[in-house]
Motif scaffolding. Structure first.
Motif, PDB file in Angstrom:
ATOM      1  N   UNK A 240      44.028  34.374  14.072  1.00 38.56           N
ATOM      2  CA  UNK A 240      43.059  34.420  12.968  1.00 38.56           C
ATOM      3  C   UNK A 240      43.417  33.417  11.875  1.00 38.56           C
ATOM      4  N   UNK A 241      44.702  33.343  11.546  1.00 42.15           N
ATOM      5  CA  UNK A 241      45.136  32.375  10.535  1.00 42.15           C
ATOM      6  C   UNK A 241      44.919  30.944  11.013  1.00 42.15           C
ATOM      7  N   UNK A 242      45.151  30.707  12.300  1.00 43.86           N
ATOM      8  CA  UNK A 242      44.950  29.367  12.850  1.00 43.86           C
ATOM      9  C   UNK A 242      43.483  28.976  12.793  1.00 43.86           C
ATOM     10  N   UNK A 243      42.593  29.899  13.133  1.00 40.99           N
ATOM     11  CA  UNK A 243      41.159  29.616  13.075  1.00 40.99           C
ATOM     12  C   UNK A 243      40.718  29.329  11.648  1.00 40.99           C
ATOM     13  N   UNK A 244      41.252  30.097  10.705  1.00 39.47           N
ATOM     14  CA  UNK A 244      40.928  29.878   9.294  1.00 39.47           C
ATOM     15  C   UNK A 244      41.450  28.507   8.832  1.00 39.47           C
ATOM     16  N   UNK A 245      42.665  28.166   9.259  1.00 41.70           N
ATOM     17  CA  UNK A 245      43.241  26.869   8.887  1.00 41.70           C
ATOM     18  C   UNK A 245      42.434  25.721   9.491  1.00 41.70           C
ATOM     19  N   UNK A 246      41.909  25.916  10.698  1.00 39.46           N
ATOM     20  CA  UNK A 246      41.078  24.889  11.320  1.00 39.46           C
ATOM     21  C   UNK A 246      39.774  24.699  10.542  1.00 39.46           C
ATOM     22  N   UNK A 247      39.187  25.792  10.086  1.00 45.24           N
ATOM     23  CA  UNK A 247      37.965  25.692   9.278  1.00 45.24           C
ATOM     24  C   UNK A 247      38.240  24.990   7.948  1.00 45.24           C
ATOM     25  N   UNK A 248      39.366  25.310   7.334  1.00 48.90           N
ATOM     26  CA  UNK A 248      39.737  24.644   6.068  1.00 48.90           C
ATOM     27  C   UNK A 248      39.962  23.156   6.321  1.00 48.90           C
ATOM     28  N   UNK A 249      40.641  22.841   7.443  1.00 50.57           N
ATOM     29  CA  UNK A 249      40.862  21.439   7.793  1.00 50.57           C
ATOM     30  C   UNK A 249      39.528  20.723   7.981  1.00 50.57           C
ATOM     31  N   UNK A 250      38.614  21.356   8.699  1.00 49.60           N
ATOM     32  CA  UNK A 250      37.301  20.754   8.945  1.00 49.60           C
ATOM     33  C   UNK A 250      36.555  20.493   7.642  1.00 49.60           C
ATOM     34  N   UNK A 251      36.572  21.468   6.751  1.00 50.18           N
ATOM     35  CA  UNK A 251      35.898  21.291   5.463  1.00 50.18           C
ATOM     36  C   UNK A 251      36.485  20.129   4.668  1.00 50.18           C
ATOM     37  N   UNK A 252      37.789  20.001   4.733  1.00 52.45           N
ATOM     38  CA  UNK A 252      38.472  18.986   3.939  1.00 52.45           C
ATOM     39  C   UNK A 252      38.334  17.582   4.519  1.00 52.45           C
ATOM     40  N   UNK A 253      38.420  17.445   5.854  1.00 52.56           N
ATOM     41  CA  UNK A 253      38.557  16.113   6.451  1.00 52.56           C
ATOM     42  C   UNK A 253      37.369  15.638   7.283  1.00 52.56           C
ATOM     43  N   UNK A 254      36.385  16.481   7.543  1.00 55.64           N
ATOM     44  CA  UNK A 254      35.271  16.066   8.416  1.00 55.64           C
ATOM     45  C   UNK A 254      34.449  14.903   7.866  1.00 55.64           C
ATOM     46  N   UNK A 255      34.400  14.763   6.565  1.00 58.25           N
ATOM     47  CA  UNK A 255      33.634  13.639   6.018  1.00 58.25           C
ATOM     48  C   UNK A 255      34.283  12.298   6.368  1.00 58.25           C
ATOM     49  N   UNK A 256      35.622  12.279   6.370  1.00 57.06           N
ATOM     50  CA  UNK A 256      36.344  11.038   6.663  1.00 57.06           C
ATOM     51  C   UNK A 256      36.654  10.868   8.147  1.00 57.06           C
ATOM     52  N   UNK A 257      37.096  11.960   8.790  1.00 56.35           N
ATOM     53  CA  UNK A 257      37.568  11.881  10.180  1.00 56.35           C
ATOM     54  C   UNK A 257      36.975  13.021  11.013  1.00 56.35           C
ATOM     55  N   UNK A 258      35.691  12.960  11.320  1.00 55.59           N
ATOM     56  CA  UNK A 258      35.054  14.068  12.045  1.00 55.59           C
ATOM     57  C   UNK A 258      35.552  14.222  13.487  1.00 55.59           C
ATOM     58  N   UNK A 259      36.062  13.157  14.057  1.00 55.61           N
ATOM     59  CA  UNK A 259      36.510  13.223  15.453  1.00 55.61           C
ATOM     60  C   UNK A 259      37.709  14.149  15.635  1.00 55.61           C
ATOM     61  N   UNK A 260      38.503  14.326  14.581  1.00 52.27           N
ATOM     62  CA  UNK A 260      39.700  15.159  14.707  1.00 52.27           C
ATOM     63  C   UNK A 260      39.321  16.625  14.908  1.00 52.27           C
ATOM     64  N   UNK A 261      38.542  17.169  13.991  1.00 49.14           N
ATOM     65  CA  UNK A 261      38.191  18.586  14.138  1.00 49.14           C
ATOM     66  C   UNK A 261      37.309  18.813  15.361  1.00 49.14           C
ATOM     67  N   UNK A 262      36.494  17.823  15.716  1.00 42.88           N
ATOM     68  CA  UNK A 262      35.685  17.932  16.928  1.00 42.88           C
ATOM     69  C   UNK A 262      36.590  18.095  18.156  1.00 42.88           C
ATOM     70  N   UNK A 263      37.672  17.300  18.220  1.00 42.01           N
ATOM     71  CA  UNK A 263      38.612  17.389  19.348  1.00 42.01           C
ATOM     72  C   UNK A 263      39.323  18.745  19.358  1.00 42.01           C
ATOM     73  N   UNK A 264      39.702  19.224  18.174  1.00 44.47           N
ATOM     74  CA  UNK A 264      40.378  20.517  18.106  1.00 44.47           C
ATOM     75  C   UNK A 264      39.440  21.653  18.511  1.00 44.47           C
ATOM     76  N   UNK A 265      38.177  21.598  18.052  1.00 47.27           N
ATOM     77  CA  UNK A 265      37.217  22.636  18.447  1.00 47.27           C
ATOM     78  C   UNK A 265      36.939  22.570  19.949  1.00 47.27           C
ATOM     79  N   UNK A 266      36.845  21.385  20.480  1.00 44.28           N
ATOM     80  CA  UNK A 266      36.571  21.210  21.911  1.00 44.28           C
ATOM     81  C   UNK A 266      37.708  21.767  22.762  1.00 44.28           C
ATOM     82  N   UNK A 267      38.952  21.590  22.315  1.00 43.17           N
ATOM     83  CA  UNK A 267      40.119  22.031  23.077  1.00 43.17           C
ATOM     84  C   UNK A 267      40.690  23.362  22.596  1.00 43.17           C
TER      85      UNK A 267
END
Length: 144
Positions: free
Chosen positions: A32-59
């Motif tokens: 649960x904490x990891x999923x929350x941290x991934x969402x926080x990461x996505x919110x913070x970095x998706x504007x600059x580097x969307x491919x990163x969170x996309x890869x993490x969500x995909x895998x």
């Protein structure tokens, strides 16, 4: 490996902060904490580097299997340098001989290469004793 691939997209000026935010994900205590941290990461970095969170969500389905293990074992699992070193030794031994008469001869070459390389591996992994203890508890019949 996913972290290294994720950092390919990041210029040097942002690398430390992106890496530390990714570290929060894979060092989380629970899924649960990891999923929350991934969402926080996505919110913070998706504007600059969307491919990163996309890869993490995909895998994500592959990533979450690490949370099946206790923290002591996870630390050893996500330290991939030893695994990559071993894979390098195996690749090098096989590439030097390209053709083998049978599977048994290939297995012998790999075995001998690992034996020779293991003589150079003198540095213990950090927290290995705690991990060994946890392996003995979790996998009693397979760990000795």
């Amino acid at each position: 490996l996913l972290i290294r691939n994720s950092l390919r997209y990041v210029p040097y000026k942002d690398m430390k902060s992106v890496a530390s935010d990714l570290k929060v994900i894979y060092r989380a205590i629970s899924l649960d904490q990891a999923e929350e941290a991934l969402l926080i990461f996505s919110d913070k970095w998706d504007k600059k580097y969307p491919a990163i969170s996309r890869a993490w969500h995909k895998n994500w389905s592959n990533i979450i299997t690490i949370f099946d293990y206790p923290d002591e074992i996870r630390k050893i699992i996500y330290t991939t340098n030893a695994i990559e070193s071993l894979n390098s030794v195996i690749r090098k031994s096989i590439n030097n001989r390209k053709i083998f008469p049978n599977d048994q001869s290939a297995l012998k070459v790999v075995y001998l290469a690992i034996q020779k390389a293991s003589q150079k591996w003198t540095m213990a992994l950090h927290d290995w004793r705690a991990a060994m203890n946890r392996f003995a508890i979790e996998f009693d019949e397979r760990f000795y």
